[in-house]
Design a protein around this motif. Structure first.
Motif, PDB file in Angstrom:
ATOM      1  N   LEU A  34       0.847  -1.181   0.000  1.00 43.16           N
ATOM      2  CA  LEU A  34       0.000   0.000   0.000  1.00 43.16           C
ATOM      3  C   LEU A  34       0.890   1.241   0.000  1.00 43.16           C
ATOM      4  N   VAL A  35       0.664   2.152  -0.963  1.00 48.23           N
ATOM      5  CA  VAL A  35       1.489   3.349  -1.115  1.00 48.23           C
ATOM      6  C   VAL A  35       0.602   4.581  -1.008  1.00 48.23           C
ATOM      7  N   GLY A  36       0.925   5.467  -0.069  1.00 49.23           N
ATOM      8  CA  GLY A  36       0.160   6.692   0.116  1.00 49.23           C
ATOM      9  C   GLY A  36       1.011   7.923  -0.119  1.00 49.23           C
ATOM     10  N   THR A  57      -8.724  -4.932   2.083  1.00 50.39           N
ATOM     11  CA  THR A  57      -8.966  -6.239   2.695  1.00 50.39           C
ATOM     12  C   THR A  57     -10.408  -6.677   2.467  1.00 50.39           C
ATOM     13  N   LYS A  58     -11.327  -5.727   2.514  1.00 49.03           N
ATOM     14  CA  LYS A  58     -12.739  -6.032   2.281  1.00 49.03           C
ATOM     15  C   LYS A  58     -12.968  -6.560   0.861  1.00 49.03           C
ATOM     16  N   HIS A  59     -12.115  -6.148  -0.066  1.00 49.56           N
ATOM     17  CA  HIS A  59     -12.225  -6.604  -1.455  1.00 49.56           C
ATOM     18  C   HIS A  59     -11.341  -7.818  -1.738  1.00 49.56           C
ATOM     19  N   GLY A  60     -10.802  -8.434  -0.694  1.00 50.42           N
ATOM     20  CA  GLY A  60     -10.053  -9.668  -0.856  1.00 50.42           C
ATOM     21  C   GLY A  60      -8.576  -9.498  -1.138  1.00 50.42           C
ATOM     22  N   VAL A  61      -8.052  -8.280  -1.021  1.00 51.42           N
ATOM     23  CA  VAL A  61      -6.641  -8.007  -1.269  1.00 51.42           C
ATOM     24  C   VAL A  61      -5.907  -8.010   0.067  1.00 51.42           C
ATOM     25  N   ARG A  62      -4.752  -8.633   0.114  1.00 46.14           N
ATOM     26  CA  ARG A  62      -3.968  -8.712   1.354  1.00 46.14           C
ATOM     27  C   ARG A  62      -2.832  -7.699   1.314  1.00 46.14           C
ATOM     28  N   VAL A  63      -2.786  -6.806   2.300  1.00 41.28           N
ATOM     29  CA  VAL A  63      -1.748  -5.781   2.377  1.00 41.28           C
ATOM     30  C   VAL A  63      -0.551  -6.364   3.126  1.00 41.28           C
ATOM     31  N   VAL A  64       0.609  -6.424   2.443  1.00 44.23           N
ATOM     32  CA  VAL A  64       1.814  -7.009   3.045  1.00 44.23           C
ATOM     33  C   VAL A  64       2.854  -5.951   3.421  1.00 44.23           C
ATOM     34  N   GLY A  65       2.625  -4.695   3.046  1.00 44.60           N
ATOM     35  CA  GLY A  65       3.552  -3.628   3.382  1.00 44.60           C
ATOM     36  C   GLY A  65       2.926  -2.275   3.122  1.00 44.60           C
ATOM     37  N   ARG A  66       3.504  -1.250   3.759  1.00 44.57           N
ATOM     38  CA  ARG A  66       3.001   0.116   3.603  1.00 44.57           C
ATOM     39  C   ARG A  66       4.166   1.079   3.432  1.00 44.57           C
ATOM     40  N   ILE A  67       3.968   2.054   2.543  1.00 41.85           N
ATOM     41  CA  ILE A  67       4.955   3.111   2.331  1.00 41.85           C
ATOM     42  C   ILE A  67       4.197   4.432   2.252  1.00 41.85           C
ATOM     43  N   VAL A  68       4.730   5.466   2.897  1.00 40.12           N
ATOM     44  CA  VAL A  68       4.112   6.789   2.872  1.00 40.12           C
ATOM     45  C   VAL A  68       5.116   7.791   2.317  1.00 40.12           C
ATOM     46  N   GLN A  69       4.669   8.605   1.351  1.00 41.07           N
ATOM     47  CA  GLN A  69       5.456   9.728   0.830  1.00 41.07           C
ATOM     48  C   GLN A  69       4.762  10.989   1.305  1.00 41.07           C
ATOM     49  N   GLN A 105      11.010  -7.556  -1.662  1.00 36.73           N
ATOM     50  CA  GLN A 105      11.254  -8.203  -0.367  1.00 36.73           C
ATOM     51  C   GLN A 105      10.032  -8.991   0.105  1.00 36.73           C
ATOM     52  N   THR A 106       8.840  -8.437  -0.066  1.00 36.96           N
ATOM     53  CA  THR A 106       7.614  -9.096   0.397  1.00 36.96           C
ATOM     54  C   THR A 106       6.999  -9.991  -0.671  1.00 36.96           C
ATOM     55  N   ASP A 107       7.602 -10.005  -1.864  1.00 39.35           N
ATOM     56  CA  ASP A 107       7.087 -10.786  -2.991  1.00 39.35           C
ATOM     57  C   ASP A 107       5.639 -10.397  -3.295  1.00 39.35           C
ATOM     58  N   ALA A 108       5.383  -9.081  -3.299  1.00 41.68           N
ATOM     59  CA  ALA A 108       4.041  -8.556  -3.554  1.00 41.68           C
ATOM     60  C   ALA A 108       3.679  -8.721  -5.028  1.00 41.68           C
ATOM     61  N   ASP A 109       2.390  -8.922  -5.272  1.00 43.30           N
ATOM     62  CA  ASP A 109       1.893  -9.076  -6.633  1.00 43.30           C
ATOM     63  C   ASP A 109       1.653  -7.729  -7.311  1.00 43.30           C
ATOM     64  N   ALA A 110       1.445  -6.658  -6.518  1.00 50.52           N
ATOM     65  CA  ALA A 110       1.162  -5.335  -7.072  1.00 50.52           C
ATOM     66  C   ALA A 110       1.453  -4.265  -6.031  1.00 50.52           C
ATOM     67  N   ALA A 111       1.561  -3.021  -6.516  1.00 48.26           N
ATOM     68  CA  ALA A 111       1.667  -1.852  -5.638  1.00 48.26           C
ATOM     69  C   ALA A 111       0.343  -1.120  -5.736  1.00 48.26           C
ATOM     70  N   LEU A 112      -0.327  -0.936  -4.612  1.00 47.36           N
ATOM     71  CA  LEU A 112      -1.655  -0.327  -4.561  1.00 47.36           C
ATOM     72  C   LEU A 112      -1.528   1.108  -4.060  1.00 47.36           C
ATOM     73  N   PHE A 113      -1.824   2.079  -4.931  1.00 43.29           N
ATOM     74  CA  PHE A 113      -1.694   3.497  -4.609  1.00 43.29           C
ATOM     75  C   PHE A 113      -3.032   4.057  -4.155  1.00 43.29           C
ATOM     76  N   LEU A 114      -3.017   4.861  -3.090  1.00 46.10           N
ATOM     77  CA  LEU A 114      -4.234   5.516  -2.641  1.00 46.10           C
ATOM     78  C   LEU A 114      -4.693   6.568  -3.641  1.00 46.10           C
ATOM     79  N   SER A 115      -3.756   7.242  -4.274  1.00 46.22           N
ATOM     80  CA  SER A 115      -4.076   8.266  -5.265  1.00 46.22           C
ATOM     81  C   SER A 115      -4.480   7.617  -6.582  1.00 46.22           C
ATOM     82  N   THR A 116      -5.291   8.323  -7.333  1.00 46.65           N
ATOM     83  CA  THR A 116      -5.659   7.859  -8.656  1.00 46.65           C
ATOM     84  C   THR A 116      -4.468   8.073  -9.584  1.00 46.65           C
TER      85      THR A 116
END
Length: 143
Positions: A34-36, A57-69, A105-116
């Protein structure tokens, strides 16, 4: 005689139509980072990240890490707070490298951005991160 090459006479590059590929990148069971991106004036960014993680999480996606800019925390950034660091990537180059390292590092499938994200940002970030870059709005719209 030699004639100067003018920019307006170059052939037009055709832009590919938007694809639905980015929506399929964050489906149920997908692990994401998750990237904000937040302004320095926004003090409740942690609560916004928590809310976004709950939505994912409600939509079935598992958050394995967070980054804030954060933008505007320093004196120089306060004047440009409303603008992203880069129109190509939204984030600073160092933060993009940090996101890429966390995705690897987390072997994530995607990067999910809060911004459009625009199509260009999505394409550039996908190339730089090594995994699809998707927006939270895309995940919520699909689910």
């Amino acid at each position: 005689m030699h004639q100067d090459r003018r920019r307006d006479r170059r052939p037009v590059r055709h832009v590919r139509p938007a694809t639905v590929q980015h929506q399929a990148a964050a489906t149920e069971g997908t692990e994401v980072v998750l990237v904000g991106y937040f302004s320095g004036k926004q003090k409740d960014f942690a609560a916004l990240m928590d809310t976004a993680a709950q939505q994912a999480t409600k939509h079935g996606v598992r958050v394995v890490g967070r980054i804030v800019q954060r933008r505007g925390v320093s004196d120089g950034g306060a004047k440009k707070m409303a603008f992203p660091y880069s129109s190509r990537t939204l984030l600073s180059y160092g933060k993009v490298r940090e996101v890429a390292a966390l995705c690897e590092q987390t072997d994530a499938d995607a990067a999910l951005f809060l911004s459009t994200l625009t199509e260009r940002q999505r394409r550039v970030l996908t190339g730089m991160l090594g995994c699809p870059a998707v927006s939270l709005a895309d995940v919520v719209a699909v689910g």
